[in-house]
Design an enzyme around this catalytic site. Structure first.
Site, PDB file in Angstrom:
ATOM      1  CG  HIS A  24      36.818  -1.816   5.067  1.00 38.96           C
ATOM      2  ND1 HIS A  24      37.064  -0.563   5.560  1.00 38.96           N
ATOM      3  CD2 HIS A  24      37.189  -1.788   3.766  1.00 38.96           C
ATOM      4  CE1 HIS A  24      37.557   0.195   4.598  1.00 38.96           C
ATOM      5  NE2 HIS A  24      37.647  -0.529   3.499  1.00 38.96           N
ATOM      6  CG  ASP A  34      24.630   0.923 -16.854  1.00 38.98           C
ATOM      7  OD1 ASP A  34      23.633   1.236 -16.186  1.00 38.98           O
ATOM      8  OD2 ASP A  34      25.793   1.056 -16.431  1.00 38.98           O
ATOM      9  CB  CYS A  52      32.439  -6.738 -17.839  1.00 42.60           C
ATOM     10  SG  CYS A  52      31.987  -5.027 -18.217  1.00 42.60           S
TER      11      CYS A  52
HETATM   12  C1  PEP Z   1      27.458  -2.815 -16.661  1.00 39.24           C
HETATM   13  O1  PEP Z   1      26.785  -1.793 -16.810  1.00 39.24           O
HETATM   14  O2  PEP Z   1      27.140  -3.917 -17.127  1.00 39.24           O
HETATM   15  C2  PEP Z   1      28.704  -2.782 -15.882  1.00 39.24           C
HETATM   16  C3  PEP Z   1      29.519  -3.798 -15.845  1.00 39.24           C
HETATM   17  O3  PEP Z   1      28.956  -1.669 -15.184  1.00 39.24           O
HETATM   18  P1  PEP Z   1      28.236  -1.260 -13.812  1.00 39.24           P
HETATM   19  O4  PEP Z   1      27.427  -2.433 -13.337  1.00 39.24           O
HETATM   20  O5  PEP Z   1      29.341  -0.911 -12.879  1.00 39.24           O
HETATM   21  O6  PEP Z   1      27.404  -0.106 -14.227  1.00 39.24           O
HETATM   22 MG    MG Z   2      27.614   0.116 -16.383  1.00 37.11          MG
END
Ligand code: PEP
Ligand code: MG
Length: 577
Positions: free
Chosen positions: A188, A453, A500
């Site tokens: 935290h 991913d 993202c």
């Molecule tokens: C991704 O897979 O790029 C993503 C943004 O999700 P996470 O990193 O939380 O799997």
């Molecule tokens: Mg992901």
């Protein structure tokens, strides 16, 4: 000179005078008692519990920041945990010791168990237990917990450990940087320093034992290094590094209120990734257009029990209200894979390809429905978008959308108001979804490409396995072709595409991603202004040409080298990459 290396917990480089805080021993009264004294120690414990509760509540009311309040509320829950109280009582009875002694022992047992769990998140909770026990001990001793620190000047705070409550109590504007002996990135305190934008290096080992009050310290939160009493040559080098950093920061700050507009006016909107509402202040200060990824699993991983609909609603509402009218894209629970939560019965041989994200949620509809209801209720408090992780194809997307419609209908019947025009998107992070992008695009309002991913599954390389890390290549032609295809298919259906994954925050990828046609990039706020600066210095035509050139290349090595050179040619100061 001494150099301490630790975890770069919060970015920034700062030079200043140290103020050292070493937690005096808890100084619990260690007294043996006779059997006839048990009742009075139990009474003392009950009284301490009540007083500690009042102190935390008082503290909580005085916090303006809702995240700080949430942490104190978590402390209250711990304090009220009957199991915790039971164990202390049993300890008093079995070992015939004073209440203070029992509080100290039981809390330390709990804390050490969490600290040694091997799980970064659980280890972070160890400090919370210690924090709660301090409240309790101080109440038992009959004095209020007060950190013996007055910050009359700007300091680099060096401590063996620091509790969230102690950080709240300090004047954050006076803390130039924080150096801790222990802690994990997910503790935290680490979360809070990032939210307060205080550079920090943690897990330094014994820095607090070697640094003295008044020592000149340089904290490099980018590299996780702390320099103490730097010698002449090192000091000179560090001064230069420091000056460069300051100059760089000042330059970047000028970008806060600017649009991310390329030289010819084309725009790529930059959004922020967060793990919880605690980071919203940082997002507001960063100049982001909104939140492009709120990883909601954070709420599920930080507490021992599942968050209720009400708790989730409050967390989502807090983020939405403060960000309004800017958009907040909340991703539904992405648990499983590398985010194992044993309490949920997820413990598999091959978790990366297993019971994860929407796969888990569709078989635990109770958990999923609770989250969707909380999201729908929260949608009245701002500009909410919802997206689903790990969708692999149309059946799965339809199943999720069907359930979502069902939950909406339930809410309507119950008279629960929600935003009827709420936008819904899907993450594209599984190769089959990428290949079916044209099909999926017809069913949603936007895509968000999860390259973390997508790279893992496209190249078949576990993103967490060091032995094969060399294969994890964002510039792999297969990955770049995939991104291009997703963008083109989405645009053909007239929907917006965001990206993202960590690629969005890598300045080396910025121009290429713009050239591949991404409408939005969502990233950790620390990188946002750097990416904005780069994108404002090129035209969309240049970016498109770069992407076209790169797409015709046959290996990630060739692409990587080409892009590095391209960026070096364009940007004199491309040294931070
Ligand atoms: C991704 O897979 O790029 C993503 C943004 O999700 P996470 O990193 O939380 O799997
Ligand atoms: Mg992901």
């Amino acid at each position: 000179m001494r150099i301490f290396k630790g975890i770069a917990a919060s970015e920034g480089m700062v030079k200043g005078k140290a103020l050292v805080f070493r937690r005096a021993s808890m100084a619990a009264e260690r007294r043996h008692i006779f059997a006839d004294g048990i009742a009075s120690e139990l009474k003392a414990l009950a009284k301490a519990l009540g007083e500690a509760r009042l102190t935390i509540e008082e503290h909580s009311h005085s916090q303006l920041n809702s995240e700080s309040r949430q942490i104190l509320e978590a402390h209250l829950l711990m304090l009220e945990d009957p199991e915790y109280r039971n164990q202390i009582e049993t300890y008093i009875r079995t070992n015939l010791v004073s209440a203070q002694w029992a509080i100290e022992e039981v809390s330390e047992q709990y804390a050490s168990m969490l600290a040694q769990s091997g799980d970064e998140l659980l280890a972070g909770r160890a400090d919370d237990i210690r924090d709660v026990s301090l409240y309790l001990l101080d109440a038992a001793r009959g004095r209020r917990q007060e950190i013996e620190l007055r910050l009359d000047e700007d300091v680099v705070l060096v401590a063996d450990s620091l509790m969230p409550s102690e950080l709240f109590a300090l004047d954050k504007k006076r803390i130039l940087a924080l150096v801790l002996d222990g802690g994990g990135r997910a503790s935290h305190v680490a979360i809070l320093v990032r939210a307060f934008n205080i550079p920090a290096v943690i897990a330094t080992g014994r820095a607090s034992h070697s640094i003295n009050d008044g020592d000149e310290v340089i904290v490099d939160g980018n590299w996780g290094e702390v320099y103490v009493r730097a010698d002449f040559t090192a000091a000179q080098l560090l001064d230069e590094r420091y000056a460069r950093w300051q100059e760089h920061e000042a330059e970047l700050q000028q970008m806060v209120n600017l649009e991310t507009q390329m030289l010819d006016g084309a725009r790529v909107d930059l959004y922020a990734n967060i793990q919880g509402p605690v980071e919203v202040d940082g997002v507001l200060a960063s100049g982001a257009s909104g939140i492009g990824l709120f990883r909601s699993e954070f709420l599920f991983m930080e507490s021992a029990s599942l968050p209720t609909e009400e708790q989730q609603y409050q967390a989502y509402k807090a983020a939405l209200e403060r960000m309004a009218p800017k958009a907040v894209t909340i991703r539904t629970l992405d648990i499983g894979g590398d985010k194992i939560v044993e309490e949920l019965g997820i413990d598999e041989k091959n978790p990366i390809l297993g019971w994860r994200a929407v796969r888990f949620c569709l078989s635990r509809k109770d958990i999923f429905t609770t989250q969707l209801r909380a999201l729908l209720r929260a949608s009245m408090h701002g500009n909410l978008k919802i997206m689903f992780p790990m969708i692999s194809g149309l059946e799965e997307l339809n199943a999720v959308l069907h359930l979502f419609e069902h939950v909406k209908e339930e809410c309507r019947l119950e008279g629960i108001l929600f935003d009827e025009k709420i936008e819904v998107g899907t993450m594209i992070e599984v190769p089959s979804a990428a290949l079916c992008a044209d099909i999926l695009a017809k069913r949603v309002d936007f895509f968000s490409i999860g390259t973390n991913d997508l790279i893992q599954y496209t190249i078949a390389v576990d993103r967490g396995n060091e032995k094969i890390a060399y294969l994890y290549q964002p510039f792999h032609p297969g990955v770049l072709r995939s991104i291009k295809m997703i963008v083109d298919k989405a645009h053909a259906e007239g929907i917006v595409v965001s990206l993202c994954g960590e690629m969005a925050s890598d300045p080396l990828c910025s121009v290429l991603l713009a050239g591949l046609g991404l409408d939005e990039l969502s990233m950790g706020v620390q990188s946002l202004l750097q990416v904005r600066k780069i994108l404002r210095s090129v035209s969309s035509e240049e970016a498109r040409t770069l992407a076209e050139e790169v797409l015709s290349m046959d290996s990630y090595q060739t692409i990587h080298t080409y892009i590095r050179e391209w960026m070096h040619d364009r940007f004199d100061h491309f040294t931070t990459i």
